[in-house]
Design a protein around this motif. Structure first.
Motif, short mmCIF file in Angstrom:
data_model
loop_
_atom_site.label_atom_id
_atom_site.label_comp_id
_atom_site.label_asym_id
_atom_site.label_seq_id
_atom_site.Cartn_x
_atom_site.Cartn_y
_atom_site.Cartn_z
N MET A 68 0.80 -1.04 -0.08
CA MET A 68 -0.03 0.14 0.05
C MET A 68 0.92 1.30 -0.08
O MET A 68 2.25 1.19 0.16
N SER A 125 -4.35 -8.87 2.63
CA SER A 125 -3.99 -7.45 1.22
C SER A 125 -4.66 -6.11 2.91
O SER A 125 -5.53 -6.49 3.80
N THR A 126 -4.29 -4.98 1.96
CA THR A 126 -4.52 -3.71 3.39
C THR A 126 -5.33 -2.96 2.02
O THR A 126 -5.34 -2.82 0.41
N THR A 127 -6.55 -2.92 2.81
CA THR A 127 -7.32 -1.89 2.19
C THR A 127 -7.28 -0.49 3.03
O THR A 127 -7.34 -0.69 4.32
N THR A 194 -7.72 -7.16 -1.36
CA THR A 194 -8.57 -6.01 -0.94
C THR A 194 -10.16 -5.45 -1.04
O THR A 194 -10.31 -6.53 -2.10
N ASP A 248 -6.58 -11.77 -6.80
CA ASP A 248 -6.82 -10.29 -6.40
C ASP A 248 -7.84 -9.90 -7.48
O ASP A 248 -7.76 -10.55 -8.78
N THR A 263 -9.21 0.76 -7.02
CA THR A 263 -10.25 -0.75 -6.40
C THR A 263 -11.84 -0.55 -6.54
O THR A 263 -12.92 -1.85 -7.06
N LYS A 321 0.57 -9.93 -6.10
CA LYS A 321 -0.96 -9.01 -5.81
C LYS A 321 -0.60 -7.74 -6.02
O LYS A 321 0.86 -6.68 -6.83
N THR A 322 -1.73 -6.35 -6.56
CA THR A 322 -1.73 -5.44 -7.80
C THR A 322 -1.91 -4.43 -5.89
O THR A 322 -2.86 -4.71 -4.93
N PHE A 323 -2.13 -3.29 -6.13
CA PHE A 323 -2.36 -2.53 -4.96
C PHE A 323 -2.49 -0.94 -6.11
O PHE A 323 -1.69 -0.42 -7.23
N ARG A 331 -1.62 0.99 -11.03
CA ARG A 331 -1.75 -0.13 -10.32
C ARG A 331 -0.52 -0.68 -10.34
O ARG A 331 0.32 -0.43 -10.91
#
Ligand code: DQQ
Length: 577
Positions: A68, A125-127, A194, A248, A263, A321-323, A331
């Motif tokens: 993140m 994952s982080t949100t 996420t 993801d 997202t 993993k994407t963020f 992205r």
């Protein structure tokens, strides 16, 4: 003079290793806490260490977790066994950065803290909880003392600290778990994505799972991020694909722009991508489709239903993993690149596992695939460029590219084909490009190709890794094959030398054939056709080390090709401690 041309009549002699068997490309030894000499003073420690790929100081690292950006600082967490070079009881390692290239280590972020993560803290994952609050919430898989997989939540202890040095697990954990009612498979229930926020005021998250051989992206909804309800249908599932790890799910703009979307973006301006990591074959595959907000389900576009066709990377690249980077509106894609060396060698090195250079990812204008490109920040490490003038590369010839640190480089080269007279016909039974590359390796002379680069090559060419194209004719179409051939990458007989390959969706007449390769001691990341196809390989030369490594352009086809442009940079070392 940085350039010398050597034409070799018997080029095939040094390229003369024939067809070989495909080998398993990922080996994970499930031995807990294998002791390791993870010390920079150990003589084997440095040999294969990378200079600008993320890796911790020692021991075993796997999946990127919860990446993140928060208050302008990038955070990378990673699955980490601090006690050995094999998979153990994972904790969350943590590093921070301002450019995703240079990293500062931080204290372990998550480790066994309560019953619901007593036996390890797997991927998550982080949100960022916007629009509700600017708070990073980490959902991850905890392993209970009974080895059940449950989903836990952690928050930073101090939101004023941009480096987020401490995390606390919420007392309500676990938040998602198997019950007799939901019939979730408790040993195959992991890696929350996420979350995304919907107009009904509820968050959605998916968790990887399987029922028998049915791969599943299980869907959960929540108003408050604490109480999660299990939806009566998965977001998507597909038969006979086994366990789906690290799902993801993210939107991409349809206009071909490299800009990334948050997202929680919906509507006709975006398509959605569902990526899953297939535990069966350690491949990261994705599909492109539509997310229906009303039915809360994902439908792949026609032709993408089968989750086995599109891969981010056709080499060694897993648990990605994407963020969404809301500062630069990109992205960003991260992934684990496992070793291809033996357990004995990993023990000698005292470390195992690196991460790929972060990539920006977006939807190709065709809507039929993603494009990936190393983040532009990597270019800050470039120095001392060398260029080749436009020239013809005759069949059976080799050109050394001098003046670059060939073990630590960023290389770009473009080819043009002027003559298609000797093109070979494509046989439609060649449905598996990896197999085709292993049958038609760098040593196998063709009509057009193989041509490309010999990387990490030793002086006498006893060792090299060849990355190349071949072009075939199928009726009125051209078929472009891209290969990364590791057969001759090392004189060490114990390393995995699987050849990788993919077809590239490019028109060589209109666009030429472009190749960019990031070379970093024991990793080679190759981007074909400006990011349409990517292949990553781990290699362990015994001769082509450091300043003994050479770089060549080669053509082992019958037909000459033209090098229209070529530039190579030596790369500085990033600060990754
Ligand atoms: N690695 C994690 C799991 C995930 C797997 C454990 C993928 O959460 O499924 O380290 O490499």
């Amino acid at each position: 003079m940085y350039k010398r041309v050597i034409t070799l009549l018997f080029f095939f002699i040094f390229l003369s290793y024939g067809v070989f068997e495909l080998q398993a490309s990922h080996i994970i030894y499930n031995i807990q806490g294998t002791p390791s000499p993870a010390s920079p003073s150990n003589p084997y420690y440095q040999t294969y260490r990378t200079s600008y790929h993320f890796q911790p100081v020692g021991n075993f690292m796997n999946d990127p977790s919860g990446p993140m950006i928060y208050k302008g600082i990038y955070h990378l967490f990673y699955q980490y066994n601090p006690n050995g070079v094999t998979f153990g009881i994972p904790v969350w390692g943590h590093s921070t950065s301002t450019d995703l290239i240079n990293w500062t280590p931080q204290p372990i972020a998550i480790q066994p803290q309560m019953i619901s993560n007593a036996n390890g803290s797997f991927t998550g994952s982080t949100t960022i909880l916007l629009p509700q609050s600017y708070t990073p919430a980490i959902l991850f898989t905890g392993i209970t003392p009974q080895n059940e997989q449950v989903q836990d939540l952690a928050f930073p202890k101090n939101l004023l600290d941009p480096y987020l040095k401490d995390f606390v697990l919420v007392p309500q954990n676990p938040l998602m778990y198997s019950t007799p009612q939901n019939q979730i498979n408790a040993t195959s229930f992991r890696d929350p994505s996420t979350a995304w926020f919907m107009p009904d005021g509820k968050w959605r998250v998916i968790v990887g799972s399987k029922r028998d051989r049915l791969g599943l992206a299980l869907l959960f909804r929540s108003k408050d991020f604490i109480n999660w309800e299990f939806a009566d249908h998965p977001l998507y599932s597909y038969p006979n694909t086994g366990m789906w790890e690290c799902p993801d799910f993210f939107p991409v703009y349809v206009n071909g722009s490299p800009m990334g979307a948050d997202t929680s973006t919906f509507g006709p301006i975006v398509k959605h991508v569902l990526k899953v990591s297939l535990d069966d074959n350690k491949r990261d595959i994705y599909t492109i489709g539509t997310y229906d907000v009303i039915s809360d389900a994902y439908t792949p576009d026609s032709g993408f239903e089968n989750v086995s066709s599109l891969r981010y990377d056709y080499g060694k690249y897993y648990a990605s993993k994407t963020f969404f980077d809301d500062r630069t509106k990109r992205r960003i894609l991260l992934a684990w690149i496992n070793e291809s060396s033996s357990l004995d060698d990993d023990m000698k090195k005292g470390w195992a596992g690196i991460h790929a250079v972060p990539r920006t990812v977006w939807l190709d204008i065709s809507g039929k695939q993603l494009i990936q490109w190393p983040i532009m920040e990597i270019e800050s490490l470039r120095q001392n460029s060398v260029m080749l003038p436009t020239q013809t590369l005759k069949g059976g010839s080799l050109i050394e590219i001098y003046g670059v640190t060939a073990a630590q480089a960023d290389v770009q080269i473009s080819f043009r084909i002027d003559n298609y007279n000797s093109i070979e016909n494509f046989d439609r039974s060649w449905s598996d490009p990896q197999l085709l590359c292993s049958r038609k390796g760098a040593s196998v002379n063709g009509g057009i190709g193989p041509f490309g680069l010999l990387t990490l090559a030793s002086m006498g060419l006893d060792e090299y890794t060849a990355v190349f194209f071949r072009v075939f004719k199928d009726s009125n179409n051209l078929v472009v094959l891209m290969c990364s051939d590791q057969t001759r990458s090392s004189l060490n007989p114990t390393t995995d030398k699987t050849t990788y390959g993919t077809f590239v969706n490019v028109d060589p007449i209109r666009d030429g054939l472009f190749l960019r390769i990031l070379i970093d001691h024991s990793v080679i990341e190759s981007f074909g056709a400006k990011g349409k196809s990517v292949i990553t390989a781990r290699v362990y030369p015994t001769l082509a080390l450091d300043d003994k490594a050479h770089l060549y352009a080669f053509n082992n086809g019958t037909t000459s090709v033209v090098i229209t442009s070529s530039i190579a940079w030596s790369m500085k070392k990033a600060n990754i401690a």
